[in-house]
Write a protein that holds these residues in place. Structure first.
Motif, mmCIF file in Angstrom:
data_model
loop_
_atom_site.group_PDB
_atom_site.id
_atom_site.type_symbol
_atom_site.label_atom_id
_atom_site.label_comp_id
_atom_site.label_asym_id
_atom_site.label_seq_id
_atom_site.Cartn_x
_atom_site.Cartn_y
_atom_site.Cartn_z
ATOM 1 N N ASP A 27 0.816 -1.215 0.000
ATOM 2 C CA ASP A 27 0.000 0.000 0.000
ATOM 3 C C ASP A 27 0.850 1.265 0.000
ATOM 4 O O ASP A 27 0.320 2.370 -0.027
ATOM 5 C CB ASP A 27 -0.993 0.013 1.176
ATOM 6 C CG ASP A 27 -0.334 0.133 2.541
ATOM 7 O OD1 ASP A 27 0.906 0.253 2.616
ATOM 8 O OD2 ASP A 27 -1.058 0.119 3.550
ATOM 9 N N SER A 59 -1.829 4.085 1.838
ATOM 10 C CA SER A 59 -1.996 3.506 3.168
ATOM 11 C C SER A 59 -3.378 3.809 3.730
ATOM 12 O O SER A 59 -4.005 4.812 3.389
ATOM 13 C CB SER A 59 -0.928 4.054 4.119
ATOM 14 O OG SER A 59 0.353 3.604 3.753
ATOM 15 N N GLY A 60 -3.846 2.939 4.620
ATOM 16 C CA GLY A 60 -5.103 3.165 5.321
ATOM 17 C C GLY A 60 -6.345 2.926 4.495
ATOM 18 O O GLY A 60 -7.441 3.304 4.902
ATOM 19 N N ASN A 134 5.385 -3.490 4.598
ATOM 20 C CA ASN A 134 4.836 -2.161 4.821
ATOM 21 C C ASN A 134 5.799 -1.308 5.639
ATOM 22 O O ASN A 134 6.628 -1.814 6.392
ATOM 23 C CB ASN A 134 3.507 -2.289 5.576
ATOM 24 C CG ASN A 134 2.759 -0.981 5.679
ATOM 25 O OD1 ASN A 134 2.380 -0.416 4.670
ATOM 26 N ND2 ASN A 134 2.555 -0.499 6.891
ATOM 27 N N ASN A 138 1.355 -3.511 11.245
ATOM 28 C CA ASN A 138 -0.100 -3.637 11.123
ATOM 29 C C ASN A 138 -0.544 -4.706 12.111
ATOM 30 O O ASN A 138 -0.559 -5.895 11.804
ATOM 31 C CB ASN A 138 -0.492 -4.004 9.698
ATOM 32 C CG ASN A 138 -0.389 -2.822 8.756
ATOM 33 O OD1 ASN A 138 -1.019 -1.791 8.971
ATOM 34 N ND2 ASN A 138 0.405 -2.958 7.708
ATOM 35 N N VAL A 143 -6.698 -2.910 12.944
ATOM 36 C CA VAL A 143 -5.850 -2.550 11.804
ATOM 37 C C VAL A 143 -6.023 -3.549 10.661
ATOM 38 O O VAL A 143 -5.834 -3.209 9.500
ATOM 39 C CB VAL A 143 -4.374 -2.436 12.246
ATOM 40 C CG1 VAL A 143 -3.461 -2.159 11.064
ATOM 41 C CG2 VAL A 143 -4.217 -1.328 13.274
ATOM 42 N N SER A 147 -5.807 -1.554 7.271
ATOM 43 C CA SER A 147 -4.542 -1.551 6.525
ATOM 44 C C SER A 147 -4.715 -1.914 5.055
ATOM 45 O O SER A 147 -5.343 -2.919 4.709
ATOM 46 C CB SER A 147 -3.577 -2.554 7.179
ATOM 47 O OG SER A 147 -2.529 -2.891 6.306
ATOM 48 N N THR A 149 -2.225 -2.868 3.293
ATOM 49 C CA THR A 149 -1.398 -4.067 3.156
ATOM 50 C C THR A 149 -2.234 -5.313 3.387
ATOM 51 O O THR A 149 -2.178 -6.277 2.613
ATOM 52 C CB THR A 149 -0.231 -4.032 4.165
ATOM 53 O OG1 THR A 149 0.534 -2.849 3.971
ATOM 54 C CG2 THR A 149 0.668 -5.244 4.015
ATOM 55 N N SER A 167 4.768 -6.581 7.380
ATOM 56 C CA SER A 167 4.883 -5.198 7.852
ATOM 57 C C SER A 167 6.108 -5.066 8.737
ATOM 58 O O SER A 167 6.382 -5.941 9.565
ATOM 59 C CB SER A 167 3.632 -4.787 8.632
ATOM 60 O OG SER A 167 2.470 -4.901 7.837
ATOM 61 N N ASN A 219 4.486 -9.378 11.309
ATOM 62 C CA ASN A 219 4.936 -8.060 11.747
ATOM 63 C C ASN A 219 6.339 -8.150 12.315
ATOM 64 O O ASN A 219 6.652 -9.071 13.084
ATOM 65 C CB ASN A 219 3.978 -7.488 12.787
ATOM 66 C CG ASN A 219 2.729 -6.911 12.156
ATOM 67 O OD1 ASN A 219 2.731 -5.789 11.663
ATOM 68 N ND2 ASN A 219 1.649 -7.693 12.151
#
Length: 347
Positions: A27, A59-60, A134, A138, A143, A147, A149, A167, A219
């Protein structure tokens, strides 16, 4: 579990047992340093890799599938790699295996599967989809839905493709500014590759990397050198965050903050192994979290779910709205077009 003492040791091991077709997305944009570093590692290992990622930072966006309404870019792409006026979907001028699309991450997944691959790579089917790494972690179920992603990842899972979201905890950087193997983007890519490689190597040739409908959320904590942090089996819930709206009296606008104390709702655990540590806690303690999720969002078959349905049981069994649940399992779908959330959104 640790795969090796250092990331360099992981990379020096023999190449993966079988080469895969890997679709890469993210993203942060197709010019992301993290994305391009992982791309290089996968290519060097002998995999056939294609990137189809957003033309700009996205993003987001969560799983929002937003397609461009213009056939051309109305402004230049990320880092001015592609000029304004170029097609909304196309390739990096320096690498024809790197594609951009002017849409959200989930839209990029669908454009890859339904336009780029059938038109330009007929017969090329992804064995695995990866999103990221990312910029920033995340973590947690809130999230998960926020996210981009993760949105790119579960878009692929919804299309029956095994997918892993990755991420890391480093800052954004253009790919052309990553000039050495100790750069944070390079370290993030190496750690991501170590986890992805283990999934691939543990899969028999010709078998799916993940079961149908499954995805994985990885993550990575902040990395300072080539040392590979502990890799921990985790779950989405557990010390997870959710948002609070923070009002700025001076500006008259809102921004987000993290709710304190932690919300019980986002940390309620009903599925999976509730004894596992939450991925938020794992990363906070310096580990790499590996969480499994499924595309099936249905509530589990437990007394709480029965309690929910019991509240409207009289509608299921009698009255004008009554129905026989078993009958719906065999009836064909109605021919008439049904309004969906997307129809409402576009009105």
């Amino acid at each position: 579990m640790r795969f090796a003492t250092t990331l360099a040791a992981v990379l020096s091991l023999a190449s993966t047992s079988s080469a895969l077709n890997i679709l890469l997305n993210n993203d942060d944009g197709f010019g992301s340093g993290n994305l391009r570093e992982l791309y290089k590692l996968l290519k060097a290992a002998g995999h056939d890799v294609l990137i189809v990622a957003p033309a700009t930072q996205q993003s987001g966006q969560g799983g929002r599938s937003d397609f461009s309404t213009y056939p051309n870019l109305t402004s230049s792409s990320q880092y001015d790699i592609v000029p304004a006026g170029a097609p909304a979907v196309g390739t990096d001028p320096n690498d024809s295996s790197i594609w951009y699309y002017n849409g959200t991450p989930a839209a990029c997944t669908f454009v890859a599967l339904d336009y780029v691959l059938p038109r330009y790579y007929p017969g090329w089917t992804p064995d695995l989809a990866l999103a990221g790494p990312n910029y920033g972690t995340n973590l947690g179920p809130f999230v998960y839905s926020l996210s981009g992603t993760l949105g790119a990842t579960y878009a692929a899972v919804s299309r029956s493709i095994p997918a892993i979201a990755l991420s890391a905890s480093n800052a954004a950087v253009p790919y052309f500014n990553v000039t050495n193997s100790s750069h944070p983007a390079a370290l993030a890519a190496k750690a991501s590759y170590a986890v992805v490689k283990q999934f691939i190597n543990a899969t028999a040739e010709g078998a799916r990397v993940l079961p149908l409908g499954y995805g994985v959320n990885v993550n990575i904590p902040e990395l300072f050198d080539d040392t590979l942090p502990p890799v921990v089996k985790s779950r989405l819930t557990g010390e997870a965050e959710t948002d609070v709206a923070v009002y700025d009296e001076e500006k008259g606008t809102f921004t987000w903050g993290n709710l304190r104390p932690l919300a019980a709702g986002v940390n309620a655990c009903y599925n999976g192994d509730c004894s596992l540590p939450g991925e938020t806690a794992v990363v906070a303690n310096g580990g790499i979290s590996v969480s499994a999720f499924t595309i099936d969002y249905d509530a589990p078959s437990i007394p709480y779910t029965e309690m929910v349905f019991a509240k409207v049981e009289n509608l299921f069994s009698s009255g004008e709205g009554g129905n026989e649940t078993s009958g719906y399992r065999t009836k064909p779908a109605p021919k008439k077009r049904m309004m969906t959330g997307r129809d409402v959104y576009r009105m």
